[in-house]
Scaffold this motif. Structure first.
Motif, PDB file in Angstrom:
ATOM      1  N   LEU A  11       0.830  -1.205   0.000  1.00  0.00           N
ATOM      2  CA  LEU A  11       0.000   0.000   0.000  1.00  0.00           C
ATOM      3  C   LEU A  11       0.868   1.259   0.000  1.00  0.00           C
ATOM      4  O   LEU A  11       0.580   2.224  -0.713  1.00  0.00           O
ATOM      5  CB  LEU A  11      -0.941   0.000   1.203  1.00  0.00           C
ATOM      6  CG  LEU A  11      -2.069  -1.030   1.164  1.00  0.00           C
ATOM      7  CD1 LEU A  11      -2.709  -1.178   2.539  1.00  0.00           C
ATOM      8  CD2 LEU A  11      -3.103  -0.634   0.113  1.00  0.00           C
ATOM      9  N   LEU A  12       1.937   1.250   0.769  1.00  0.00           N
ATOM     10  CA  LEU A  12       2.826   2.410   0.818  1.00  0.00           C
ATOM     11  C   LEU A  12       3.596   2.594  -0.491  1.00  0.00           C
ATOM     12  O   LEU A  12       3.933   3.720  -0.859  1.00  0.00           O
ATOM     13  CB  LEU A  12       3.796   2.288   1.999  1.00  0.00           C
ATOM     14  CG  LEU A  12       3.158   2.512   3.363  1.00  0.00           C
ATOM     15  CD1 LEU A  12       4.097   2.060   4.476  1.00  0.00           C
ATOM     16  CD2 LEU A  12       2.773   3.985   3.539  1.00  0.00           C
ATOM     17  N   GLN A  13       3.866   1.509  -1.206  1.00  0.00           N
ATOM     18  CA  GLN A  13       4.507   1.638  -2.509  1.00  0.00           C
ATOM     19  C   GLN A  13       3.595   2.369  -3.487  1.00  0.00           C
ATOM     20  O   GLN A  13       4.069   3.074  -4.369  1.00  0.00           O
ATOM     21  CB  GLN A  13       4.874   0.266  -3.076  1.00  0.00           C
ATOM     22  CG  GLN A  13       6.079  -0.368  -2.414  1.00  0.00           C
ATOM     23  CD  GLN A  13       6.362  -1.757  -2.954  1.00  0.00           C
ATOM     24  OE1 GLN A  13       5.446  -2.515  -3.280  1.00  0.00           O
ATOM     25  NE2 GLN A  13       7.628  -2.103  -3.036  1.00  0.00           N
ATOM     26  N   GLN A  14       2.286   2.213  -3.304  1.00  0.00           N
ATOM     27  CA  GLN A  14       1.319   2.894  -4.174  1.00  0.00           C
ATOM     28  C   GLN A  14       1.122   4.344  -3.751  1.00  0.00           C
ATOM     29  O   GLN A  14       0.943   5.215  -4.580  1.00  0.00           O
ATOM     30  CB  GLN A  14      -0.016   2.159  -4.151  1.00  0.00           C
ATOM     31  CG  GLN A  14       0.039   0.783  -4.766  1.00  0.00           C
ATOM     32  CD  GLN A  14      -1.230  -0.007  -4.486  1.00  0.00           C
ATOM     33  OE1 GLN A  14      -2.245   0.534  -4.061  1.00  0.00           O
ATOM     34  NE2 GLN A  14      -1.163  -1.304  -4.714  1.00  0.00           N
ATOM     35  N   ASP A  15       1.134   4.591  -2.430  1.00  0.00           N
ATOM     36  CA  ASP A  15       0.939   5.947  -1.906  1.00  0.00           C
ATOM     37  C   ASP A  15       1.700   6.077  -0.598  1.00  0.00           C
ATOM     38  O   ASP A  15       1.200   5.712   0.468  1.00  0.00           O
ATOM     39  CB  ASP A  15      -0.551   6.226  -1.692  1.00  0.00           C
ATOM     40  CG  ASP A  15      -0.819   7.627  -1.159  1.00  0.00           C
ATOM     41  OD1 ASP A  15       0.146   8.423  -1.001  1.00  0.00           O
ATOM     42  OD2 ASP A  15      -1.990   7.941  -0.887  1.00  0.00           O
ATOM     43  N   GLY A  16       2.907   6.601  -0.683  1.00  0.00           N
ATOM     44  CA  GLY A  16       3.762   6.747   0.493  1.00  0.00           C
ATOM     45  C   GLY A  16       3.276   7.797   1.473  1.00  0.00           C
ATOM     46  O   GLY A  16       3.823   7.917   2.566  1.00  0.00           O
ATOM     47  N   ARG A  17       2.254   8.550   1.090  1.00  0.00           N
ATOM     48  CA  ARG A  17       1.718   9.582   1.976  1.00  0.00           C
ATOM     49  C   ARG A  17       0.382   9.182   2.595  1.00  0.00           C
ATOM     50  O   ARG A  17      -0.279  10.000   3.237  1.00  0.00           O
ATOM     51  CB  ARG A  17       1.571  10.884   1.199  1.00  0.00           C
ATOM     52  CG  ARG A  17       2.932  11.407   0.733  1.00  0.00           C
ATOM     53  CD  ARG A  17       2.811  12.675  -0.025  1.00  0.00           C
ATOM     54  NE  ARG A  17       2.123  13.672   0.788  1.00  0.00           N
ATOM     55  CZ  ARG A  17       2.022  14.936   0.477  1.00  0.00           C
ATOM     56  NH1 ARG A  17       2.535  15.377  -0.641  1.00  0.00           N
ATOM     57  NH2 ARG A  17       1.377  15.774   1.252  1.00  0.00           N
ATOM     58  N   ALA A  18      -0.025   7.941   2.424  1.00  0.00           N
ATOM     59  CA  ALA A  18      -1.290   7.478   3.005  1.00  0.00           C
ATOM     60  C   ALA A  18      -1.238   7.613   4.525  1.00  0.00           C
ATOM     61  O   ALA A  18      -0.201   7.395   5.142  1.00  0.00           O
ATOM     62  CB  ALA A  18      -1.554   6.031   2.612  1.00  0.00           C
ATOM     63  N   SER A  19      -2.363   7.962   5.102  1.00  0.00           N
ATOM     64  CA  SER A  19      -2.414   8.115   6.564  1.00  0.00           C
ATOM     65  C   SER A  19      -2.467   6.744   7.229  1.00  0.00           C
ATOM     66  O   SER A  19      -2.875   5.745   6.631  1.00  0.00           O
ATOM     67  CB  SER A  19      -3.644   8.930   6.962  1.00  0.00           C
ATOM     68  OG  SER A  19      -4.819   8.160   6.772  1.00  0.00           O
ATOM     69  N   ASP A  22      -6.030   5.485   7.122  1.00  0.00           N
ATOM     70  CA  ASP A  22      -6.426   4.902   5.837  1.00  0.00           C
ATOM     71  C   ASP A  22      -5.778   3.536   5.632  1.00  0.00           C
ATOM     72  O   ASP A  22      -6.422   2.600   5.157  1.00  0.00           O
ATOM     73  CB  ASP A  22      -6.058   5.832   4.683  1.00  0.00           C
ATOM     74  CG  ASP A  22      -6.919   7.084   4.652  1.00  0.00           C
ATOM     75  OD1 ASP A  22      -7.995   7.097   5.293  1.00  0.00           O
ATOM     76  OD2 ASP A  22      -6.510   8.060   3.990  1.00  0.00           O
ATOM     77  N   THR A 142       8.034   0.147  -7.096  1.00  0.00           N
ATOM     78  CA  THR A 142       7.158  -0.905  -6.586  1.00  0.00           C
ATOM     79  C   THR A 142       7.642  -2.234  -7.139  1.00  0.00           C
ATOM     80  O   THR A 142       7.748  -2.415  -8.343  1.00  0.00           O
ATOM     81  CB  THR A 142       5.693  -0.676  -7.022  1.00  0.00           C
ATOM     82  OG1 THR A 142       5.634  -0.614  -8.439  1.00  0.00           O
ATOM     83  CG2 THR A 142       5.144   0.607  -6.450  1.00  0.00           C
TER      84      THR A 142
END
Length: 147
Positions: A11-19, A22, A142
């Protein structure tokens, strides 16, 4: 590392700024539990965060891969090349080259100076072969997280 850790990394590889909240929704954990897992992965060296920049937008339109052959052990050469600001990626390898360096420059003149005035003058550097980039077609951060 368990299946939840692997899911968080993906998930972090897709969006490293995810909370954390989330991420927690995606894996079935609370935000604080996700934070603790990510901190453990970071402290353990399995995960790191970095801002990736676009060299073209930073005024560095000239990029090249340099194949470098050295005399003797490459450790001293590696240490010297690590200090050069134009070198953004440096690996030791096997085959016809001992090292590969990826470099970014403002101009072809700067690339010429980097190769001839800096890299070729490093003690132990025998040969440098330049492979200028005409375009970057894939630049992935990724990759699969092994089970």
């Amino acid at each position: 590392m368990d299946s939840v850790d692997r899911a968080l990394i993906r998930l972090l590889q897709q969006d490293g700024r995810a909370s954390y909240t989330d991420l927690g929704r995606e894996v079935g954990l609370s935000g604080p539990a996700v934070r603790a897992r990510i901190q453990r992965l970071t402290d353990g060296g399995l995960l790191q965060f970095a801002a990736v920049t676009d060299p073209l937008r930073l005024g560095l339109p000239v990029m090249a891969l340099l194949g470098i052959r050295v005399d003797g052990a490459p450790r001293e050469v590696l240490a010297a090349l690590e200090e050069l600001p134009g070198v953004v990626y440096l690996v030791s390898t096997a085959g016809s080259f001992d090292l590969f360096a990826e470099v970014v420059c403002r101009s072809m003149d700067e690339l010429f100076e980097l190769i001839n005035d800096e890299i070729r003058r490093v003690p132990g550097v025998r040969e440098v072969e330049s492979f200028p980039y005409f375009g970057i077609h894939v630049h992935r951060f990724t990759w699969d997280v092994p089970e």
